[in-house]
Every structure is written in structure tokens, then in C-alpha cells.
Design a protein around this motif. Structure first.
Motif, PDB file in Angstrom:
ATOM      1  N   PRO A 131     170.125  20.832   6.509  1.00  0.00           N
ATOM      2  CA  PRO A 131     169.734  20.617   7.902  1.00  0.00           C
ATOM      3  C   PRO A 131     170.761  21.190   8.890  1.00  0.00           C
ATOM      4  CG  PRO A 131     169.375  18.635   6.620  1.00  0.00           C
ATOM      5  CD  PRO A 131     170.113  19.605   5.735  1.00  0.00           C
ATOM      6  N   HIS A 132     170.243  21.768   9.955  1.00  0.00           N
ATOM      7  CA  HIS A 132     171.036  22.309  11.061  1.00  0.00           C
ATOM      8  C   HIS A 132     171.894  23.508  10.676  1.00  0.00           C
ATOM      9  CE1 HIS A 132     169.654  18.715  13.045  1.00  0.00           C
ATOM     10  NE2 HIS A 132     170.275  17.972  12.140  1.00  0.00           N
ATOM     11  N   HIS A 133     171.582  24.171   9.567  1.00  0.00           N
ATOM     12  CA  HIS A 133     172.297  25.365   9.121  1.00  0.00           C
ATOM     13  C   HIS A 133     171.266  26.399   8.684  1.00  0.00           C
ATOM     14  CE1 HIS A 133     175.556  22.609   9.163  1.00  0.00           C
ATOM     15  NE2 HIS A 133     176.338  23.224   8.311  1.00  0.00           N
ATOM     16  N   PRO A 134     171.513  27.673   8.947  1.00  0.00           N
ATOM     17  CA  PRO A 134     170.586  28.690   8.426  1.00  0.00           C
ATOM     18  C   PRO A 134     170.718  28.780   6.901  1.00  0.00           C
ATOM     19  CG  PRO A 134     172.483  29.722   9.485  1.00  0.00           C
ATOM     20  CD  PRO A 134     172.603  28.243   9.726  1.00  0.00           C
ATOM     21  N   PRO A 135     169.651  29.172   6.215  1.00  0.00           N
ATOM     22  CA  PRO A 135     169.728  29.339   4.755  1.00  0.00           C
ATOM     23  C   PRO A 135     170.778  30.384   4.394  1.00  0.00           C
ATOM     24  CG  PRO A 135     167.470  29.542   5.525  1.00  0.00           C
ATOM     25  CD  PRO A 135     168.335  29.498   6.729  1.00  0.00           C
ATOM     26  N   TRP A 136     171.349  30.244   3.202  1.00  0.00           N
ATOM     27  CA  TRP A 136     172.337  31.213   2.743  1.00  0.00           C
ATOM     28  C   TRP A 136     172.141  31.491   1.264  1.00  0.00           C
ATOM     29  CZ3 TRP A 136     173.577  26.063   3.213  1.00  0.00           C
ATOM     30  CH2 TRP A 136     174.257  25.459   2.156  1.00  0.00           C
ATOM     31  N   ASP A 137     172.670  32.631   0.825  1.00  0.00           N
ATOM     32  CA  ASP A 137     172.604  33.041  -0.572  1.00  0.00           C
ATOM     33  C   ASP A 137     173.882  32.634  -1.294  1.00  0.00           C
ATOM     34  OD1 ASP A 137     170.174  34.267  -0.077  1.00  0.00           O
ATOM     35  OD2 ASP A 137     171.049  36.238   0.229  1.00  0.00           O
ATOM     36  N   ALA A 138     173.734  32.218  -2.542  1.00  0.00           N
ATOM     37  CA  ALA A 138     174.877  31.857  -3.367  1.00  0.00           C
ATOM     38  C   ALA A 138     174.605  32.320  -4.793  1.00  0.00           C
ATOM     39  CB  ALA A 138     175.103  30.351  -3.340  1.00  0.00           C
ATOM     40  N   LEU A 139     175.644  32.765  -5.467  1.00  0.00           N
ATOM     41  CA  LEU A 139     175.500  33.155  -6.863  1.00  0.00           C
ATOM     42  C   LEU A 139     175.345  31.911  -7.730  1.00  0.00           C
ATOM     43  CD1 LEU A 139     178.167  35.960  -7.207  1.00  0.00           C
ATOM     44  CD2 LEU A 139     175.686  36.219  -7.191  1.00  0.00           C
ATOM     45  N   ALA A 140     174.345  31.913  -8.580  1.00  0.00           N
ATOM     46  CA  ALA A 140     174.102  30.767  -9.465  1.00  0.00           C
ATOM     47  C   ALA A 140     175.309  30.499 -10.354  1.00  0.00           C
ATOM     48  CB  ALA A 140     172.852  31.004 -10.304  1.00  0.00           C
ATOM     49  N   SER A 141     176.012  31.552 -10.756  1.00  0.00           N
ATOM     50  CA  SER A 141     177.160  31.379 -11.641  1.00  0.00           C
ATOM     51  C   SER A 141     178.327  30.655 -10.966  1.00  0.00           C
ATOM     52  CB  SER A 141     177.624  32.737 -12.166  1.00  0.00           C
ATOM     53  OG  SER A 141     178.031  33.566 -11.091  1.00  0.00           O
ATOM     54  N   CYS A 142     178.338  30.638  -9.639  1.00  0.00           N
ATOM     55  CA  CYS A 142     179.411  29.955  -8.905  1.00  0.00           C
ATOM     56  C   CYS A 142     179.043  28.507  -8.561  1.00  0.00           C
ATOM     57  CB  CYS A 142     179.719  30.691  -7.610  1.00  0.00           C
ATOM     58  SG  CYS A 142     180.450  32.306  -7.864  1.00  0.00           S
ATOM     59  N   CYS A 143     177.760  28.216  -8.499  1.00  0.00           N
ATOM     60  CA  CYS A 143     177.310  26.890  -8.068  1.00  0.00           C
ATOM     61  C   CYS A 143     177.410  25.868  -9.191  1.00  0.00           C
ATOM     62  CB  CYS A 143     175.878  26.960  -7.566  1.00  0.00           C
ATOM     63  SG  CYS A 143     175.742  27.880  -6.018  1.00  0.00           S
ATOM     64  N   MET A 144     177.467  24.608  -8.794  1.00  0.00           N
ATOM     65  CA  MET A 144     177.519  23.522  -9.766  1.00  0.00           C
ATOM     66  C   MET A 144     176.656  22.372  -9.247  1.00  0.00           C
ATOM     67  SD  MET A 144     181.416  22.278  -9.018  1.00  0.00           S
ATOM     68  CE  MET A 144     182.030  23.925  -9.183  1.00  0.00           C
ATOM     69  N   PRO A 145     176.190  21.518 -10.142  1.00  0.00           N
ATOM     70  CA  PRO A 145     175.390  20.377  -9.697  1.00  0.00           C
ATOM     71  C   PRO A 145     176.193  19.509  -8.723  1.00  0.00           C
ATOM     72  CG  PRO A 145     175.255  20.619 -12.077  1.00  0.00           C
ATOM     73  CD  PRO A 145     176.319  21.568 -11.599  1.00  0.00           C
ATOM     74  N   ALA A 146     175.521  19.029  -7.705  1.00  0.00           N
ATOM     75  CA  ALA A 146     176.168  18.144  -6.735  1.00  0.00           C
ATOM     76  C   ALA A 146     176.408  16.773  -7.361  1.00  0.00           C
ATOM     77  CB  ALA A 146     175.294  18.010  -5.497  1.00  0.00           C
ATOM     78  N   THR A 147     177.453  16.112  -6.897  1.00  0.00           N
ATOM     79  CA  THR A 147     177.706  14.749  -7.359  1.00  0.00           C
ATOM     80  C   THR A 147     176.675  13.816  -6.751  1.00  0.00           C
ATOM     81  OG1 THR A 147     179.157  14.198  -5.520  1.00  0.00           O
ATOM     82  CG2 THR A 147     180.194  15.206  -7.479  1.00  0.00           C
ATOM     83  N   LEU A 148     176.615  12.606  -7.249  1.00  0.00           N
ATOM     84  CA  LEU A 148     175.681  11.616  -6.708  1.00  0.00           C
ATOM     85  C   LEU A 148     175.945  11.403  -5.222  1.00  0.00           C
ATOM     86  CD1 LEU A 148     173.447   9.534  -7.040  1.00  0.00           C
ATOM     87  CD2 LEU A 148     175.180   7.898  -7.775  1.00  0.00           C
ATOM     88  N   ALA A 149     177.196  11.283  -4.832  1.00  0.00           N
ATOM     89  CA  ALA A 149     177.535  11.067  -3.417  1.00  0.00           C
ATOM     90  C   ALA A 149     177.113  12.257  -2.566  1.00  0.00           C
ATOM     91  CB  ALA A 149     179.031  10.811  -3.274  1.00  0.00           C
ATOM     92  N   GLU A 150     177.314  13.470  -3.057  1.00  0.00           N
ATOM     93  CA  GLU A 150     176.921  14.671  -2.319  1.00  0.00           C
ATOM     94  C   GLU A 150     175.405  14.741  -2.167  1.00  0.00           C
ATOM     95  OE1 GLU A 150     180.579  17.650  -3.586  1.00  0.00           O
ATOM     96  OE2 GLU A 150     178.840  17.455  -4.926  1.00  0.00           O
ATOM     97  N   ARG A 151     174.684  14.390  -3.224  1.00  0.00           N
ATOM     98  CA  ARG A 151     173.211  14.390  -3.154  1.00  0.00           C
ATOM     99  C   ARG A 151     172.716  13.364  -2.143  1.00  0.00           C
ATOM    100  NH1 ARG A 151     173.695  14.548  -8.909  1.00  0.00           N
ATOM    101  NH2 ARG A 151     173.026  12.382  -8.991  1.00  0.00           N
ATOM    102  N   GLU A 152     173.304  12.176  -2.169  1.00  0.00           N
ATOM    103  CA  GLU A 152     172.893  11.125  -1.234  1.00  0.00           C
ATOM    104  C   GLU A 152     173.175  11.531   0.214  1.00  0.00           C
ATOM    105  OE1 GLU A 152     171.087   8.436  -1.944  1.00  0.00           O
ATOM    106  OE2 GLU A 152     171.045   9.172  -4.006  1.00  0.00           O
ATOM    107  N   ASP A 153     174.330  12.160   0.453  1.00  0.00           N
ATOM    108  CA  ASP A 153     174.668  12.619   1.807  1.00  0.00           C
ATOM    109  C   ASP A 153     173.647  13.634   2.313  1.00  0.00           C
ATOM    110  OD1 ASP A 153     176.903  10.991   1.930  1.00  0.00           O
ATOM    111  OD2 ASP A 153     178.333  12.618   1.500  1.00  0.00           O
ATOM    112  N   LEU A 154     173.272  14.597   1.457  1.00  0.00           N
ATOM    113  CA  LEU A 154     172.304  15.609   1.868  1.00  0.00           C
ATOM    114  C   LEU A 154     170.937  14.968   2.120  1.00  0.00           C
ATOM    115  CD1 LEU A 154     171.737  18.572   2.497  1.00  0.00           C
ATOM    116  CD2 LEU A 154     171.080  18.859   0.107  1.00  0.00           C
ATOM    117  N   LYS A 155     170.531  14.063   1.260  1.00  0.00           N
ATOM    118  CA  LYS A 155     169.240  13.386   1.446  1.00  0.00           C
ATOM    119  C   LYS A 155     169.226  12.595   2.748  1.00  0.00           C
ATOM    120  CE  LYS A 155     168.118  13.014  -3.452  1.00  0.00           C
ATOM    121  NZ  LYS A 155     167.962  12.094  -4.591  1.00  0.00           N
TER     122      LYS A 155
END
Length: 68
Positions: free
Chosen positions: A33-57
Motif C-alpha cells: 500500500p502507498h508504494h508503486p509496484p517494483w521488481d525483485a529477483l526471486a533468488s534474493c527474496c525470502m519468505p516474510a516472517t509472521l510479524a512482517e506478514r501481519e504488518d502488511l496485512k
């Protein structure tokens, strides 16, 4: 690592957590929310923690509440 659309991940190169909106080969399109979409390499990304997921939700819920 394999990811699916709608999954919430951490992009450590930007230090941002986002939801995957599209997958183009090795590139993920992330949004938050409130940010334009961006591209990220899948090899650099990692699953978000429970706290990070809750914050985004929570942010997504607030955005939907203001849109209604």
C-alpha cells in the motif's frame, strides 16, 4: 526458492515486505500500500516472517477501509 502469486515476501535489497502480484521468470513483481509496484529477483527474496506478514496485512486492511 519457489514463490506463488499473492505470497508475502521480504525483498532485502529494498528492505521492504511486499505481496507478489506477478511472476515473470526469475523476477517477482511486488506491491505494498502507498508504494508503486517494483521488481525483485526471486533468488534474493525470502519468505516474510509472521510479524512482517501481519504488518502488511494490517496496511492492506487500512487501505481497503479508506477506499470504501
Amino acid at each position: 526458492m519457489r514463490f506463488d502469486v499473492r505470497e508475502i515476501v521480504l525483498d532485502p535489497t529494498r528492505g521492504q515486505v511486499g505481496r507478489i502480484t506477478a511472476i515473470n521468470g526469475a523476477c517477482l513483481v511486488l506491491s505494498r500500500p502507498h508504494h508503486p509496484p517494483w521488481d525483485a529477483l526471486a533468488s534474493c527474496c525470502m519468505p516474510a516472517t509472521l510479524a512482517e506478514r501481519e504488518d502488511l496485512k494490517l496496511l492492506e486492511g487500512q487501505e481497503q477501509g479508506t477506499a470504501a
